[in-house]
Design a protein around this motif. Structure first.
Motif, PDB file in Angstrom:
ATOM      1  N   SER A  60       1.905  -2.175  -2.850  1.00  0.00           N
ATOM      2  CA  SER A  60       1.542  -2.169  -4.448  1.00  0.00           C
ATOM      3  C   SER A  60      -0.017  -1.417  -3.481  1.00  0.00           C
ATOM      4  O   SER A  60      -1.059  -1.808  -3.966  1.00  0.00           O
ATOM      5  CB  SER A  60       1.080  -3.497  -4.196  1.00  0.00           C
ATOM      6  OG  SER A  60       0.323  -3.974  -2.603  1.00  0.00           O
ATOM      7  N   LYS A  61       0.198  -0.408  -2.469  1.00  0.00           N
ATOM      8  CA  LYS A  61      -0.527   0.571  -2.240  1.00  0.00           C
ATOM      9  C   LYS A  61      -0.545   1.628  -2.669  1.00  0.00           C
ATOM     10  O   LYS A  61       0.644   3.273  -3.432  1.00  0.00           O
ATOM     11  CB  LYS A  61      -1.186   1.038  -0.995  1.00  0.00           C
ATOM     12  CG  LYS A  61      -1.318  -0.406  -0.592  1.00  0.00           C
ATOM     13  CD  LYS A  61      -2.873  -1.517  -0.523  1.00  0.00           C
ATOM     14  CE  LYS A  61      -3.004  -2.337   0.004  1.00  0.00           C
ATOM     15  NZ  LYS A  61      -4.428  -2.799  -0.064  1.00  0.00           N
ATOM     16  N   THR A  62      -2.220   2.862  -3.137  1.00  0.00           N
ATOM     17  CA  THR A  62      -1.925   4.211  -3.322  1.00  0.00           C
ATOM     18  C   THR A  62      -2.770   4.729  -2.124  1.00  0.00           C
ATOM     19  O   THR A  62      -2.849   4.370  -1.581  1.00  0.00           O
ATOM     20  CB  THR A  62      -2.775   4.292  -4.469  1.00  0.00           C
ATOM     21  OG1 THR A  62      -4.479   4.113  -4.296  1.00  0.00           O
ATOM     22  CG2 THR A  62      -2.528   3.680  -5.500  1.00  0.00           C
ATOM     23  N   PRO A  63      -2.108   6.341  -2.097  1.00  0.00           N
ATOM     24  CA  PRO A  63      -2.398   7.048  -0.826  1.00  0.00           C
ATOM     25  C   PRO A  63      -3.921   7.144  -1.277  1.00  0.00           C
ATOM     26  O   PRO A  63      -4.735   8.282  -0.395  1.00  0.00           O
ATOM     27  CB  PRO A  63      -1.131   8.425  -0.765  1.00  0.00           C
ATOM     28  CG  PRO A  63      -0.840   8.375  -2.826  1.00  0.00           C
ATOM     29  CD  PRO A  63      -1.229   6.975  -3.278  1.00  0.00           C
ATOM     30  N   TRP A  64      -4.547   7.143  -2.620  1.00  0.00           N
ATOM     31  CA  TRP A  64      -5.628   7.904  -2.766  1.00  0.00           C
ATOM     32  C   TRP A  64      -7.020   6.661  -2.520  1.00  0.00           C
ATOM     33  O   TRP A  64      -8.175   6.713  -1.986  1.00  0.00           O
ATOM     34  CB  TRP A  64      -5.597   8.730  -3.696  1.00  0.00           C
ATOM     35  CG  TRP A  64      -5.480   9.372  -3.917  1.00  0.00           C
ATOM     36  CD1 TRP A  64      -5.137  10.645  -3.588  1.00  0.00           C
ATOM     37  CD2 TRP A  64      -3.635   9.183  -4.734  1.00  0.00           C
ATOM     38  NE1 TRP A  64      -4.556  11.791  -4.040  1.00  0.00           N
ATOM     39  CE2 TRP A  64      -2.907  10.496  -5.046  1.00  0.00           C
ATOM     40  CE3 TRP A  64      -3.008   8.347  -5.443  1.00  0.00           C
ATOM     41  CZ2 TRP A  64      -1.988  10.893  -5.025  1.00  0.00           C
ATOM     42  CZ3 TRP A  64      -1.295   8.522  -6.123  1.00  0.00           C
ATOM     43  CH2 TRP A  64      -1.092   9.394  -5.543  1.00  0.00           C
ATOM     44  N   TYR A  65      -6.939   5.563  -2.810  1.00  0.00           N
ATOM     45  CA  TYR A  65      -7.949   4.576  -2.408  1.00  0.00           C
ATOM     46  C   TYR A  65      -7.533   3.193  -1.697  1.00  0.00           C
ATOM     47  O   TYR A  65      -6.000   2.635  -2.096  1.00  0.00           O
ATOM     48  CB  TYR A  65      -7.978   4.029  -3.273  1.00  0.00           C
ATOM     49  CG  TYR A  65      -8.671   4.932  -4.575  1.00  0.00           C
ATOM     50  CD1 TYR A  65      -9.261   5.923  -4.843  1.00  0.00           C
ATOM     51  CD2 TYR A  65      -7.537   5.279  -6.340  1.00  0.00           C
ATOM     52  CE1 TYR A  65     -10.099   7.100  -5.167  1.00  0.00           C
ATOM     53  CE2 TYR A  65      -8.297   6.188  -6.874  1.00  0.00           C
ATOM     54  CZ  TYR A  65      -9.633   6.371  -6.677  1.00  0.00           C
ATOM     55  OH  TYR A  65      -9.736   8.116  -7.361  1.00  0.00           O
ATOM     56  N   LEU A  66      -7.544   3.359  -0.822  1.00  0.00           N
ATOM     57  CA  LEU A  66      -7.141   2.210   0.128  1.00  0.00           C
ATOM     58  C   LEU A  66      -7.998   0.916  -0.205  1.00  0.00           C
ATOM     59  O   LEU A  66      -7.184  -0.103   0.025  1.00  0.00           O
ATOM     60  CB  LEU A  66      -8.248   2.352   2.159  1.00  0.00           C
ATOM     61  CG  LEU A  66      -7.801   3.342   2.415  1.00  0.00           C
ATOM     62  CD1 LEU A  66      -8.536   3.523   3.543  1.00  0.00           C
ATOM     63  CD2 LEU A  66      -6.170   4.033   2.845  1.00  0.00           C
ATOM     64  N   SER A  67      -8.923   1.054  -1.062  1.00  0.00           N
ATOM     65  CA  SER A  67      -8.908  -0.401  -1.390  1.00  0.00           C
ATOM     66  C   SER A  67      -8.249  -1.104  -2.547  1.00  0.00           C
ATOM     67  O   SER A  67      -8.878  -2.169  -3.368  1.00  0.00           O
ATOM     68  CB  SER A  67     -10.973  -0.277  -1.682  1.00  0.00           C
ATOM     69  OG  SER A  67     -11.263   0.220  -2.741  1.00  0.00           O
ATOM     70  N   MET A  68      -7.206  -0.146  -3.309  1.00  0.00           N
ATOM     71  CA  MET A  68      -6.699  -0.435  -4.380  1.00  0.00           C
ATOM     72  C   MET A  68      -5.598  -0.986  -4.622  1.00  0.00           C
ATOM     73  O   MET A  68      -4.253  -0.672  -3.606  1.00  0.00           O
ATOM     74  CB  MET A  68      -6.488   0.699  -5.072  1.00  0.00           C
ATOM     75  CG  MET A  68      -5.808   0.371  -6.116  1.00  0.00           C
ATOM     76  SD  MET A  68      -5.605   1.588  -7.501  1.00  0.00           S
ATOM     77  CE  MET A  68      -7.007   2.363  -8.254  1.00  0.00           C
ATOM     78  N   LYS A  69      -4.883  -2.011  -5.174  1.00  0.00           N
ATOM     79  CA  LYS A  69      -3.931  -2.947  -4.876  1.00  0.00           C
ATOM     80  C   LYS A  69      -3.273  -3.432  -6.317  1.00  0.00           C
ATOM     81  O   LYS A  69      -4.147  -3.275  -7.523  1.00  0.00           O
ATOM     82  CB  LYS A  69      -4.440  -4.237  -4.954  1.00  0.00           C
ATOM     83  CG  LYS A  69      -2.677  -5.546  -4.977  1.00  0.00           C
ATOM     84  CD  LYS A  69      -2.541  -6.089  -4.157  1.00  0.00           C
ATOM     85  CE  LYS A  69      -1.463  -7.124  -3.498  1.00  0.00           C
ATOM     86  NZ  LYS A  69      -0.881  -7.921  -2.745  1.00  0.00           N
ATOM     87  N   LEU A  70      -1.967  -2.459  -6.197  1.00  0.00           N
ATOM     88  CA  LEU A  70      -1.342  -2.261  -7.501  1.00  0.00           C
ATOM     89  C   LEU A  70      -0.437  -3.528  -8.242  1.00  0.00           C
ATOM     90  O   LEU A  70       0.058  -4.270  -6.918  1.00  0.00           O
ATOM     91  CB  LEU A  70      -0.757  -1.483  -7.681  1.00  0.00           C
ATOM     92  CG  LEU A  70      -1.098  -0.021  -7.488  1.00  0.00           C
ATOM     93  CD1 LEU A  70      -0.208   1.070  -7.222  1.00  0.00           C
ATOM     94  CD2 LEU A  70      -2.132   0.267  -8.552  1.00  0.00           C
ATOM     95  N   PHE A  71      -0.681  -4.667  -9.296  1.00  0.00           N
ATOM     96  CA  PHE A  71       0.092  -4.970  -9.815  1.00  0.00           C
ATOM     97  C   PHE A  71       1.263  -5.145 -10.612  1.00  0.00           C
ATOM     98  O   PHE A  71       0.353  -4.600 -12.325  1.00  0.00           O
ATOM     99  CB  PHE A  71      -0.713  -6.192 -10.345  1.00  0.00           C
ATOM    100  CG  PHE A  71      -1.142  -7.180  -9.135  1.00  0.00           C
ATOM    101  CD1 PHE A  71      -0.800  -7.932  -8.207  1.00  0.00           C
ATOM    102  CD2 PHE A  71      -2.340  -6.429  -8.431  1.00  0.00           C
ATOM    103  CE1 PHE A  71      -0.964  -9.287  -7.363  1.00  0.00           C
ATOM    104  CE2 PHE A  71      -2.822  -7.140  -7.561  1.00  0.00           C
ATOM    105  CZ  PHE A  71      -2.943  -8.454  -6.914  1.00  0.00           C
ATOM    106  N   ARG A  72       2.578  -4.248 -10.757  1.00  0.00           N
ATOM    107  CA  ARG A  72       3.365  -3.460 -12.169  1.00  0.00           C
ATOM    108  C   ARG A  72       4.319  -4.019 -11.995  1.00  0.00           C
ATOM    109  O   ARG A  72       4.605  -5.417 -11.183  1.00  0.00           O
ATOM    110  CB  ARG A  72       3.867  -2.586 -11.291  1.00  0.00           C
ATOM    111  CG  ARG A  72       4.711  -1.406 -11.407  1.00  0.00           C
ATOM    112  CD  ARG A  72       5.542   0.077 -11.389  1.00  0.00           C
ATOM    113  NE  ARG A  72       4.444   0.538 -10.568  1.00  0.00           N
ATOM    114  CZ  ARG A  72       3.667   1.571 -10.906  1.00  0.00           C
ATOM    115  NH1 ARG A  72       3.642   1.900 -12.104  1.00  0.00           N
ATOM    116  NH2 ARG A  72       2.880   2.543 -10.404  1.00  0.00           N
TER     117      ARG A  72
END
Length: 82
Positions: free
Chosen positions: A38-50
């Protein structure tokens, strides 16, 4: 916690914890299949709920609620430390 790309990118660029709720067929900026999940390569503080299945918002919000409860427990544990 947001569904809006502008808010998500701005908050994450500032290093703020950012949780993004995404539909199944999300944008290319939010990779679907990564080792980190649930992470992105661009933002370490972002979590994704898909959505794992198109139209299944129940699972998305259940996962979100579990993470909110986990965060609350961690905060409470930190407050209990003398």
């Amino acid at each position: 916690i947001t569904i809006d790309g502008v808010v998500a990118h701005l908050a994450s660029a500032m290093g703020k914890p950012t949780w993004v709720i995404l539909r199944y067929a999300g944008d290319w900026r939010y990779p679907r299949f990564r080792a980190e999940g649930s992470k992105t390569p661009w933002y370490l503080s972002m979590k994704l709920f898909r959505q794992v299945v198109p139209g299944d918002w129940k699972t998305v919000f259940s996962d979100l609620l579990l993470d909110i409860e986990k965060e609350q427990l961690e905060i409470k544990e930190q407050e209990d430390i003398p």
